[in-house]
Design an enzyme around this catalytic site. Structure first.
Site, PDB file in Angstrom:
ATOM      1  CB  SER A 137      -0.878   0.005   1.254  1.00 59.38           C
ATOM      2  OG  SER A 137      -1.521   1.250   1.430  1.00 59.38           O
ATOM      3  CE1 TYR A 150      -3.730  -1.372   5.949  1.00 56.33           C
ATOM      4  CE2 TYR A 150      -3.294   0.878   5.233  1.00 56.33           C
ATOM      5  CZ  TYR A 150      -3.576  -0.441   4.938  1.00 56.33           C
ATOM      6  OH  TYR A 150      -3.689  -0.834   3.619  1.00 56.33           O
TER       7      TYR A 150
END
Length: 251
Positions: A137, A150
């Site tokens: 990501s 995260y």
């Protein structure tokens, strides 16, 4: 015919990668937590390629190894591994973060990826070939407000990807990662725990990436000639410049 194992295959990027791979005559091992979705995807694709499903949670180490070690004849040689399973849980400043959310992100995004890779890599080493695609990501390339754990989990994926590529180089195994920006999937619904108003707002006002876009790129990566390895790729929608800069209301 090559064989690919895809985690998180029941929705989003994983599902569409399976669809694209089927068009390239790649045999499929589809892994996910929802058997009914696995069955539906198998029914959709089995006329094109052989499909086998594995229903387990990547956090469950014993089930990961048990399922992968007991693959039926015709599916035991895994040529391509797509480590796609991953989730975000919550969007809170670290002082307000939920420990359960932290555990889920680290267990799925980091440990789950490692468990599946550990189960598959020995087979690739024995065959002196293989291709691993790790889905990261942009959160693994920068940190944004309230992203803390995260982002940390996806930074770990970035580091693991680099370490894999170094360690597996002498075994003829290709390793690469794709780091998407904003992709319209179930991701935000999971992050906001079913709050569709907050989830929908993430993608309003601009044209985000779609899972088909990432699946197309993954398929491109795994169909390059052996001497070509796309090692690290960031993909953004045109409207997105960084994790915090998105040109909204221009579509």
């Amino acid at each position: 015919m090559k064989t690919a194992l895809i985690t998180g295959a029941t929705s989003g990027i994983g599902k569409h990668t399976a669809i694209e791979f089927s068009k390239k005559n790649i045999r499929l091992i589809l892994c996910g937590r929802r058997q009914e979705r696995l069955d539906a995807l198998q029914d959709e694709l089995k006329a094109s390629v052989p499909v086998h499903t594995l229903c387990f949670d990547v956090r469950d180490k014993e089930k990961v190894f048990d399922n992968i070690n007991k693959l039926p004849e015709g599916f035991t040689t895994i040529d391509i591994l797509v480590n796609n399973a991953g989730n975000a849980h919550g969007l809170d400043p670290i002082q307000n973060g939920s420990i359960d959310d932290w555990d889920a992100m680290i267990d799925i995004n980091v440990k789950g990826l490692l468990y599946v890779s550990k189960a598959v890599i020995p087979k690739m080493i024995a065959n002196k070939s293989g291709h691993i695609i790790n889905i990261g990501s942009t959160a693994g390339k920068e940190v944004y407000p309230n992203g803390n754990v995260y982002c940390a989990s996806k930074h770990a994926v970035d580091a693991i990807n680099k370490g894999m590529r170094i360690d597996l180089n002498s075994h003829g195994i290709k390793v690469g990662a794709i780091h998407p920006g904003l992709v319209e999937t179930e991701f935000s619904n999971v992050r906001f725990k079913g709050d569709t108003t907050r989830a929908d707002a993430v993608y309003n006002g601009f044209d985000p990436l779609r899972p088909e876009d990432i699946a197309d790129i993954i398929t491109f990566m795994v169909t390059r000639p052996y001497h070509v390895n796309i090692a690290d790729l960031i993909v953004l929608p045109t409207a997105q410049a960084s994790s915090t800069i998105v040109n909204k209301n221009v579509v």
